[in-house]
Structure formats: structure tokens, C-alpha cells
Design a protein around this motif. Structure first.
Motif, short mmCIF file in Angstrom:
data_model
loop_
_atom_site.label_atom_id
_atom_site.label_comp_id
_atom_site.label_asym_id
_atom_site.label_seq_id
_atom_site.Cartn_x
_atom_site.Cartn_y
_atom_site.Cartn_z
N GLY A 1 -16.44 -38.09 17.44
CA GLY A 1 -15.79 -37.02 16.91
C GLY A 1 -14.48 -38.26 16.45
N GLY B 1 -13.35 -31.99 16.24
CA GLY B 1 -12.63 -32.20 15.50
C GLY B 1 -13.35 -31.76 13.92
N GLY B 2 -12.58 -32.57 12.81
CA GLY B 2 -13.01 -32.16 11.22
C GLY B 2 -15.10 -32.90 11.16
N ARG C 1 -10.35 -27.88 30.93
CA ARG C 1 -10.72 -29.27 31.20
C ARG C 1 -11.52 -29.11 32.52
NH1 ARG C 1 -6.26 -31.44 28.47
NH2 ARG C 1 -5.12 -31.90 30.23
N CYS D 1 -10.59 -26.57 20.16
CA CYS D 1 -10.07 -26.31 20.77
C CYS D 1 -8.78 -25.81 21.26
CB CYS D 1 -11.32 -26.53 22.18
SG CYS D 1 -11.27 -25.03 23.37
N ASP E 1 -9.39 -38.93 16.80
CA ASP E 1 -8.70 -39.24 17.54
C ASP E 1 -9.14 -38.37 18.89
OD1 ASP E 1 -7.35 -38.36 15.20
OD2 ASP E 1 -5.59 -39.66 15.36
N TYR F 1 -15.58 -29.03 21.93
CA TYR F 1 -15.07 -28.52 23.66
C TYR F 1 -14.89 -26.96 23.88
CZ TYR F 1 -13.39 -33.48 23.53
OH TYR F 1 -14.27 -35.21 24.07
N PHE G 1 -8.67 -26.06 25.25
CA PHE G 1 -9.42 -27.79 25.81
C PHE G 1 -8.60 -29.11 26.48
CE2 PHE G 1 -11.17 -31.67 26.48
CZ PHE G 1 -12.49 -31.74 27.29
N GLY H 1 -9.71 -36.16 23.97
CA GLY H 1 -9.53 -35.30 25.30
C GLY H 1 -10.51 -35.77 25.81
P1 ATP Z 1 -10.88 -35.25 12.92
O1 ATP Z 1 -9.86 -36.55 12.49
O2 ATP Z 1 -11.68 -35.32 11.56
O3 ATP Z 1 -9.28 -33.68 12.57
P2 ATP Z 1 -10.43 -34.89 15.23
O4 ATP Z 1 -11.14 -35.61 16.42
O5 ATP Z 1 -9.07 -36.11 15.88
O6 ATP Z 1 -11.14 -35.42 13.95
P3 ATP Z 1 -8.27 -32.73 16.18
O7 ATP Z 1 -8.70 -31.43 15.84
O8 ATP Z 1 -7.65 -33.38 16.24
O9 ATP Z 1 -9.90 -33.88 15.17
O10 ATP Z 1 -9.74 -33.19 17.77
C1 ATP Z 1 -10.43 -32.27 18.22
C2 ATP Z 1 -9.96 -31.39 19.48
O11 ATP Z 1 -10.19 -32.44 20.48
C3 ATP Z 1 -9.52 -30.22 20.01
O12 ATP Z 1 -9.54 -29.31 18.93
C4 ATP Z 1 -9.08 -30.19 21.65
O13 ATP Z 1 -9.91 -29.98 21.64
C5 ATP Z 1 -9.54 -31.95 21.74
N1 ATP Z 1 -7.67 -32.73 21.73
C6 ATP Z 1 -7.72 -32.91 21.01
N2 ATP Z 1 -5.83 -33.56 21.70
C7 ATP Z 1 -6.23 -33.56 22.93
C8 ATP Z 1 -5.55 -34.26 23.47
N3 ATP Z 1 -4.43 -34.72 23.73
N4 ATP Z 1 -5.99 -33.65 25.11
C9 ATP Z 1 -6.93 -33.11 24.62
N5 ATP Z 1 -7.74 -33.13 24.21
C10 ATP Z 1 -7.52 -32.79 22.57
#
Ligand code: ATP
Length: 319
Positions: free
Chosen positions: A101, A10-11, A82, A73, A103, A41, A76, A108
Motif C-alpha cells: 500500500g 489504500g488506493g 489494531r 479502515c 504511506d 486492514y 484500524f 498502520g
Molecule cells: P494511497 O497513497 O494509494 O492512498 P495509502 O496507504 O496512503 O494509499 P490511506 O487511505 O492513507 O491509503 O491508508 C490506508 C489505510 O491504512 C487506512 O484506511 C487505515 O486503515 C490505515 N492507516 C492510515 N493511516 C494510519 C495511521 N496513522 N495509523 C494506523 N493506520 C493507518
């Protein structure tokens, strides 16, 4: 437990490197081998893993970003993606995964656990938008970056007797705007969690201008709207000279604060302990100054509670 893998997803956020260092060094301390996964991922599905030793995390505690790099990703999010990731983990003989990371990354991790693979989450995001923990890694550093920007903008706003609208990150969460706004003495704080009245804000700006105030700072959380639009409305309604500044990605970089480094070190070590105790589908957090862990599902279901008292205090003090 003999082999642990770690990834950032994520970010990115300042302090992720300190968390990686803590995972690697505490796992080695407990006699485990540790693998780093590049690009979150994505790298897991692609098998982009490498063994990490004590030296591989030397000289990184003070560095922003993440040495493992981060990615989003889409593959994923599919069951097939997965399953590929689990196959890779099995081929490398990995017994547990630490996911650093936000939420989305935790969702994931939860889904990996549902496939029978032990995973633990460490909260790395500047947004501070995870309800189960008081703070996430990177939030404090981002606040200090915003605070530094407020000071600089205040200097020039004051010279030119301007209203400055400063837009900060946080997505749907107003914590960066609230905490930085309070600490930076902003006259107005606009967040998604609280209603605001543009006419009321304009009235206050006119009144303080009439009292001889040289400048006003308005902190705007990105979840509410665009700084340029708010600035144009203020300009039109008050006639005051106004400027908008969107801070953007500078908030995600920089050397992590002492608070974030200590938090990341504690959380990384705790994640390893949980995996060694055979626990899975957990996230690590901090509550009332204690490092805690919680079931991922339970943690993600908690509704975020905005600190309305702090918001009220900020508006009382900003006159
Ligand atoms: P930030 O809050 O800093 O943006 P984040 O972890 O919430 O971080 P996301 O882009 O929402 O960032 O998620 C990061 C990665 O986690 C996604 O690109 C994906 O690979 C995986 N992911 C997100 N949601 C799901 C889900 N519902 N099921 C499986 N994998 C997920």
C-alpha cells in the motif's frame, strides 16, 4: 517463521497482483504457509483470511487491481482496532504480515510492529509519493495510461486547434504530471512543487498560437487545482478555444507494465526474505536500481525531493 499473511490497502495500483503472487510463491518456496487477507486492514479486523496456494496466484501477474481487494479502515487507526487485528493474527497463528500500500498503510504497519507484530511494507501506489524509494508499484503503468490519453487528446486538440488542460492524479505529488508531461511533449506542466504564473503561461500559449502551432497540451497535477478552473482562466485570458479533461480512475487500472511487474516481483520476494530473517517494521524500495529495505519510521520521515532538473528540462524542451 511458518505463516505469513499478505494484504493490500489504500488506493489500488496496477502491479499489486504481481506483488501478491511474489509474496505467495516465494513464501511457499521457503517452506511457509501463506494467508491472504481480504479488504486490507478491514478484513484483518474481521478475520477475513484464507490460505493461499501456488495455484491461487496463477494467471494474475498481468491483471490490474488486486485479487485481495483493498479498503480504507478507520477502525484500524484506533489502538483498539489494531489490538483486534493482532488478536486475529494470533488466532490464525500468523508470524508476519506483508502490507502492500501507500504511506497511510505503512503507518498502520508501523503501529502493528509497535504492538510487537512483525510487519513489512511494499510500496503499491500510482502516486510515486514515497521519498525513500525511486519508484512505487503502479507508477509506471499509470504514466503509460496517461501517455496514451495524451496522444488521443492531442489528435482531437490538433483537429480543432484547441488548448487542452489534462488533470492527472498524484495527490500532493506532481510526478505523474511531470513524467507523463515530459514523455508526452506537453507544452506546460503545472505541479504543486513548483510555482506557476498563469499570465506567463497564457503569454506562451498566445505566442505559440501566433507561430502557427495547432494545439497545446497542459498537464495539471490534481494537487494544484481543478482543470476546469485553469481552462476557464486560459480561455478568458487568451481567447483560445480550450477544453479540460480529468482523467480520473482510468489511471489506477489496466494491465501492469513490464517495469511494474518486475518491480513488484522483486519487492514481494524481498518482503518475505525480511520476515524470514526476523526483521520487522521495514519497508522495501528501489534506489539506484537496487532493491533496498529501510526502517518504516525512517522511510516515512524522509522529505520528498521533487526532480526540479527534470521539470526544468521539460520546460526547456517544450517550446
Ligand atoms: P494511497 O497513497 O494509494 O492512498 P495509502 O496507504 O496512503 O494509499 P490511506 O487511505 O492513507 O491509503 O491508508 C490506508 C489505510 O491504512 C487506512 O484506511 C487505515 O486503515 C490505515 N492507516 C492510515 N493511516 C494510519 C495511521 N496513522 N495509523 C494506523 N493506520 C493507518
Amino acid at each position: 517463521m511458518k505463516k505469513i499473511a499478505v494484504l493490500t490497502s489504500g488506493g489500488d495500483s496496477p502491479g499489486m497482483n504481481a506483488a501478491i503472487r511474489a509474496v505467495v510463491r516465494s513464501a511457499i518456496y521457503h517452506g511457509c504457509k501463506v494467508y491472504g487477507v481480504n479488504r486490507g486492514y478491514r478484513g484483518l479486523i474481521d478475520g477475513d483470511l484464507f490460505e493461499m496456494d501456488l495455484a491461487s496466484v496463477g494467471d494474475i501477474i498481468h491483471r490490474g487491481g488486486t485479487i485481495l481487494r483493498s479498503a480504507r479502515c478507520e477502525e484500524f487507526k484506533t489502538e483498539e482496532g489494531r489490538k483486534k487485528a493482532v488478536n486475529v493474527l494470533n488466532v490464525f497463528g500468523i508470524d508476519g504480515l506483508v502490507v502492500i500500500g501507500g504511506d497511510g498503510s505503512f503507518q498502520g504497519a508501523q503501529k502493528l510492529s509497535e504492538l510487537g507484530f512483525p510487519a513489512v511494507g511494499v510500496p503499491g501506489t500510482i502516486d510515486n509519493d514515497l521519498a525513500y524509494t525511486d519508484y512505487t508499484i503502479g507508477f509506471d503503468t499509470a504514466l503509460n495510461t496517461v501517455l496514451d490519453a495524451i496522444s488521443k487528446i492531442r489528435d482531437t486538440s490538433s483537429s480543432h486547434e484547441r488548448v487542452s488542460v489534462i488533470e492527472v492524479m498524484g495527490r500532493h505529488c506532481g510526478d505523474i504530471a511531470l513524467y507523463a508531461g515530459l514523455a508526452g511533449g506537453a507544452e506546460v506542466i503545472i505541479v504543486p512543487e513548483e510555482d506557476y504564473d498563469i499570465d506567463e503561461i497564457c503569454k506562451r500559449l498566445i505566442q505559440s498560437n501566433n507561430r502557427g502551432k495547432k494545439h497545446s497540451i497542459i498537464m495539471l497535477a490534481e494537487g494544484v487545482g481543478n482543470a476546469n478552473e485553469i481552462m476557464e482562466q486560459i480561455k478568458e485570458k487568451t481567447g483560445l478555444d480550450s477544453r479540460a479533461t480529468i482523467l480520473g480512475h482510468i489511471q489506477r487500472g489496466g494491465t501492469p507494465s513490464a517495469f511494474d511487474r518486475v518491480l513488484a516481483s522483486q519487492m514481494g520476494a524481498k518482503a518475505v526474505e525480511l520476515l524470514l530473517e526476523g526483521k520487522s517494521s521495514k519497508v522495501v524500495g528501489i534506489k539506484n536500481n537496487e532493491i533496498i529495505d529501510m526502517d518504516i519510521h525512517e522511510a516515512l520521515a524522509i522529505e520528498r525531493k521533487f526532480n526540479s532538473n527534470l521539470y526544468k528540462l521539460a520546460s526547456i524542451l517544450a517550446k
